[in-house]
Design a protein around this motif. Structure first.
Motif, PDB file in Angstrom:
ATOM      1  N   PRO A 190       0.444  -1.456   0.331  1.00 14.45           N
ATOM      2  CA  PRO A 190      -0.172   0.431  -0.186  1.00 14.45           C
ATOM      3  C   PRO A 190       1.058   1.231   0.124  1.00 14.45           C
ATOM      4  CG  PRO A 190       0.130  -1.043   1.904  1.00 14.45           C
ATOM      5  CD  PRO A 190       0.740  -1.896   1.507  1.00 14.45           C
ATOM      6  N   ILE A 191       2.072   1.395   0.601  1.00 12.03           N
ATOM      7  CA  ILE A 191       2.642   2.310   1.043  1.00 12.03           C
ATOM      8  C   ILE A 191       4.292   1.987   0.012  1.00 12.03           C
ATOM      9  CG2 ILE A 191       3.709   2.184   2.711  1.00 12.03           C
ATOM     10  CD1 ILE A 191       3.438   5.151   3.433  1.00 12.03           C
ATOM     11  N   ASN A 192       5.168   2.824  -0.331  1.00 17.51           N
ATOM     12  CA  ASN A 192       6.664   2.655  -0.639  1.00 17.51           C
ATOM     13  C   ASN A 192       6.454   4.003  -0.837  1.00 17.51           C
ATOM     14  OD1 ASN A 192       8.572   2.245  -2.125  1.00 17.51           O
ATOM     15  ND2 ASN A 192       8.052   0.273  -4.322  1.00 17.51           N
ATOM     16  N   CYS A 193       8.218   3.993  -0.018  1.00 19.83           N
ATOM     17  CA  CYS A 193       8.835   5.358   0.005  1.00 19.83           C
ATOM     18  C   CYS A 193      10.109   5.362   0.004  1.00 19.83           C
ATOM     19  CB  CYS A 193       8.876   5.698   1.208  1.00 19.83           C
ATOM     20  SG  CYS A 193       7.200   5.919   2.679  1.00 19.83           S
ATOM     21  N   SER A 237      25.606  13.205  18.272  1.00 22.80           N
ATOM     22  CA  SER A 237      25.888  14.763  18.817  1.00 22.80           C
ATOM     23  C   SER A 237      24.760  14.873  20.317  1.00 22.80           C
ATOM     24  CB  SER A 237      26.367  15.918  17.995  1.00 22.80           C
ATOM     25  OG  SER A 237      25.540  16.705  18.025  1.00 22.80           O
ATOM     26  N   GLY A 238      22.876  14.199  19.313  1.00 19.74           N
ATOM     27  CA  GLY A 238      21.795  14.197  20.890  1.00 19.74           C
ATOM     28  C   GLY A 238      21.177  15.483  19.815  1.00 19.74           C
ATOM     29  N   SER A 239      21.290  16.405  18.471  1.00 19.76           N
ATOM     30  CA  SER A 239      20.459  16.986  17.894  1.00 19.76           C
ATOM     31  C   SER A 239      19.519  16.556  16.733  1.00 19.76           C
ATOM     32  CB  SER A 239      21.321  18.188  16.751  1.00 19.76           C
ATOM     33  OG  SER A 239      22.371  17.847  16.430  1.00 19.76           O
ATOM     34  N   ASP A 240      18.281  17.565  16.991  1.00 14.72           N
ATOM     35  CA  ASP A 240      17.567  16.968  15.879  1.00 14.72           C
ATOM     36  C   ASP A 240      18.065  16.932  14.198  1.00 14.72           C
ATOM     37  OD1 ASP A 240      16.085  17.044  18.825  1.00 14.72           O
ATOM     38  OD2 ASP A 240      14.997  18.422  18.378  1.00 14.72           O
ATOM     39  N   GLU A 241      17.588  15.871  14.060  1.00 18.40           N
ATOM     40  CA  GLU A 241      17.274  15.857  12.518  1.00 18.40           C
ATOM     41  C   GLU A 241      16.290  15.449  12.239  1.00 18.40           C
ATOM     42  OE1 GLU A 241      20.009  12.528  12.188  1.00 18.40           O
ATOM     43  OE2 GLU A 241      21.662  13.359  12.198  1.00 18.40           O
ATOM     44  N   GLU A 242      15.650  15.865  11.510  1.00 16.60           N
ATOM     45  CA  GLU A 242      14.963  15.754   9.966  1.00 16.60           C
ATOM     46  C   GLU A 242      14.901  14.936   9.000  1.00 16.60           C
ATOM     47  OE1 GLU A 242      12.728  19.561  10.068  1.00 16.60           O
ATOM     48  OE2 GLU A 242      11.808  19.332  12.017  1.00 16.60           O
ATOM     49  N   HIS A 243      14.466  14.055   8.546  1.00 14.34           N
ATOM     50  CA  HIS A 243      14.238  13.442   7.030  1.00 14.34           C
ATOM     51  C   HIS A 243      13.432  13.513   6.130  1.00 14.34           C
ATOM     52  CE1 HIS A 243      18.320  12.030   8.057  1.00 14.34           C
ATOM     53  NE2 HIS A 243      17.595  11.448   9.589  1.00 14.34           N
ATOM     54  N   ASP A 244      13.247  13.853   4.779  1.00 20.55           N
ATOM     55  CA  ASP A 244      12.399  14.267   4.211  1.00 20.55           C
ATOM     56  C   ASP A 244      11.942  12.723   3.516  1.00 20.55           C
ATOM     57  OD1 ASP A 244      10.026  15.526   3.010  1.00 20.55           O
ATOM     58  OD2 ASP A 244      11.093  16.702   2.333  1.00 20.55           O
ATOM     59  N   PHE A 245      11.305  12.343   3.017  1.00 20.44           N
ATOM     60  CA  PHE A 245      11.039  11.155   2.173  1.00 20.44           C
ATOM     61  C   PHE A 245      10.389  11.262   1.235  1.00 20.44           C
ATOM     62  CE2 PHE A 245      12.685   9.697   5.766  1.00 20.44           C
ATOM     63  CZ  PHE A 245      13.975   8.908   5.484  1.00 20.44           C
ATOM     64  N   LEU A 246      10.108  10.702  -0.275  1.00 24.30           N
ATOM     65  CA  LEU A 246       9.158  10.739  -0.805  1.00 24.30           C
ATOM     66  C   LEU A 246       8.391   9.424  -1.327  1.00 24.30           C
ATOM     67  CD1 LEU A 246       7.412  11.864  -3.572  1.00 24.30           C
ATOM     68  CD2 LEU A 246       9.917  10.893  -4.754  1.00 24.30           C
ATOM     69  N   CYS A 247       7.601   9.193  -0.994  1.00 29.01           N
ATOM     70  CA  CYS A 247       6.012   8.271  -0.575  1.00 29.01           C
ATOM     71  C   CYS A 247       5.393   8.020  -1.930  1.00 29.01           C
ATOM     72  CB  CYS A 247       5.287   7.870   0.524  1.00 29.01           C
ATOM     73  SG  CYS A 247       7.003   7.815   2.118  1.00 29.01           S
ATOM     74  N   ILE A 248       4.877   6.840  -2.200  1.00 33.08           N
ATOM     75  CA  ILE A 248       3.793   6.198  -3.489  1.00 33.08           C
ATOM     76  C   ILE A 248       3.707   5.813  -3.060  1.00 33.08           C
ATOM     77  CG2 ILE A 248       3.479   5.497  -6.017  1.00 33.08           C
ATOM     78  CD1 ILE A 248       6.138   7.053  -5.801  1.00 33.08           C
ATOM     79  N   LEU A 249       1.870   5.898  -3.450  1.00 32.33           N
ATOM     80  CA  LEU A 249       0.883   5.643  -2.391  1.00 32.33           C
ATOM     81  C   LEU A 249      -0.047   4.552  -3.836  1.00 32.33           C
ATOM     82  CD1 LEU A 249      -0.631   7.936  -0.339  1.00 32.33           C
ATOM     83  CD2 LEU A 249       0.563   6.478   0.695  1.00 32.33           C
ATOM     84  N   PRO A 250       0.341   4.052  -4.205  1.00 35.28           N
ATOM     85  CA  PRO A 250      -0.027   2.877  -5.394  1.00 35.28           C
ATOM     86  C   PRO A 250      -1.599   2.841  -5.046  1.00 35.28           C
ATOM     87  CG  PRO A 250       0.681   1.786  -4.176  1.00 35.28           C
ATOM     88  CD  PRO A 250       1.545   2.484  -3.614  1.00 35.28           C
ATOM     89  N   LEU A 251      -2.276   2.750  -3.976  1.00 31.21           N
ATOM     90  CA  LEU A 251      -3.815   2.259  -3.877  1.00 31.21           C
ATOM     91  C   LEU A 251      -4.652   3.132  -3.499  1.00 31.21           C
ATOM     92  CD1 LEU A 251      -4.229  -0.233   0.054  1.00 31.21           C
ATOM     93  CD2 LEU A 251      -4.190  -0.451  -2.765  1.00 31.21           C
ATOM     94  N   ASN A 252      -3.926   4.944  -3.371  1.00 34.80           N
ATOM     95  CA  ASN A 252      -4.860   5.726  -4.336  1.00 34.80           C
ATOM     96  C   ASN A 252      -5.552   5.585  -5.545  1.00 34.80           C
ATOM     97  OD1 ASN A 252      -5.156   6.635  -1.013  1.00 34.80           O
ATOM     98  ND2 ASN A 252      -3.166   7.714  -1.795  1.00 34.80           N
TER      99      ASN A 252
END
Length: 360
Positions: A51-54, A238-253
């Motif tokens: 249902p989802i593939n990132c 080092s304990g700092s915040d990290e944000e990762h941005d991913f592209l996801c495909i929703l084939p069920l839609n």
């Protein structure tokens, strides 16, 4: 899955005795099969894959982990790039306000929601089946076929007439319960439209109209995106915040948008038909002239004054039973029953105050 669809055919099986009407069947037969079919179709990975593939890019985070995380936490698209020809709905989410983001949490629950809806659509039928308790089937027995049964005798006819003319208002309760179930069908359709509207964040009630009238932006790309984003936050070395941005495909839609469009049209058609059914039932209850018309429509050779007398002497519950019998037995048998009921009232001297044409 093929075996499951074959089992759904039992809901569409034709019944010999019809204790409800065709509008009622649209709720518990057609709609239930439609929703259960949608639910099973969405869970068939053999046809639509995961249902989802990132896409995770160059990172040491596990792809299975990100797929699972984005599936359970939801995805989003950006309003400001929804008209973009290149990857519409995508872009940098970190400087966008919350009001500028379409968030999508519904897709994890679509198949479950369809299954729950199917249960709600069957509840009025379950209540009516419990309350009705096979009364009409026991009354009609083997007279429900297209041919006149050998069991149809004068004694059987007398039993029918005595049952109908000596109801003592018990049939009124029978019909009131049926009316409650019809009203529940109407309320359920209204509730399901409201539920679907809440389910996809207030977009369902106008979904069909928006799709039929759109010019630039396809509303399906907004409500059911095929490409969306997912943000994963973690702590660095080092304990700092990290944000990762991913592209996801929703084939069920690709499938969801078609199913929801079909469901939108069907629920609003069903709402209109159910509203007309309530209007019909109101005339049945409160307009004796309408019952005279219905009786003469079933017994085409019945004189108007005879029909008026029967309607006047019968309560609305008694007439409801009589009308249901007419829907299930051979017309010849039904004409004999009606004629015997009229003869019963005349023999009892009940027609001395014979109704005029303007009294019913």
């Amino acid at each position: 899955m093929i075996d499951f669809y074959q089992s759904l055919r039992t809901l569409l099986r034709l019944e010999k005795i019809h204790a409800d009407n065709n509008v009622f069947k649209l709720h518990y037969k057609v709609t239930v099969v439609l929703l259960l079919g949608f639910s099973i179709l969405l869970t068939s990975k053999q046809y639509f894959g995961e249902p989802i593939n990132c896409h995770i890019g160059k990172t040491d985070i596990s792809k299975d982990f990100i797929d699972t995380f984005c599936w359970i936490s939801g995805t989003f698209t950006l309003k400001k790039t929804i008209n973009s020809k290149n990857l519409p709905g995508l872009g940098n989410p970190f400087d966008a306000k919350d009001s500028e983001i379409y968030r999508h949490f519904y897709y994890q629950w679509v198949s479950i929601a369809f299954g729950i809806q199917a249960i709600f659509f069957y509840v009025p039928k379950f209540l009516w089946k419990t309350w009705e308790a096979g009364r009409l089937r026991l009354l009609i027995g083997d007279l429900g076929g297209p041919l006149i049964s050998d069991q149809w005798t004068s004694a059987r006819k007398d039993t029918f007439v005595k049952y109908l003319v000596n109801g003592d208002c018990a049939h009124n309760i029978y019909m009131c319960r049926y009316c409650i179930c019809e009203f529940l069908n109407f309320l359920n359709v209204c509730f399901q439209i409201y539920f679907m509207d809440w389910f996809i964040s207030g977009h369902f009630s106008s979904f069909g109209l928006a799709y039929a009238s759109y010019k630039d932006v396809n509303p399906m790309d907004i409500f059911f995106p095929k490409k969306a984003k997912c943000t994963y936050r973690n702590f660095g070395p080092s304990g700092s915040d990290e944000e990762h941005d991913f592209l996801c495909i929703l084939p069920l839609n690709v499938l969801n948008e078609k199913l929801f469009l079909v469901l939108w049209y069907w629920l609003f058609i069903l709402l209109a038909i159910s509203s007309l059914c309530l209007l019909y039932r109101s005339l049945f209850l409160f307009a004796p002239k309408f019952r005279v018309y219905l009786l003469r429509a079933q017994c085409r050779k019945l004189e108007k004054k005879k029909a008026m007398l029967i309607v006047k002497k019968f309560t609305y519950g008694d007439f409801f039973i009589l009308y249901k019998i007419g829907k299930n037995v051979d017309p010849t048998i039904y004409n004999e029953i009606v004629a015997s009921i009229y003869a019963h009232f005349t023999m009892k001297g009940s027609c001395k105050n014979f109704p005029r044409d303007d009294e019913v």
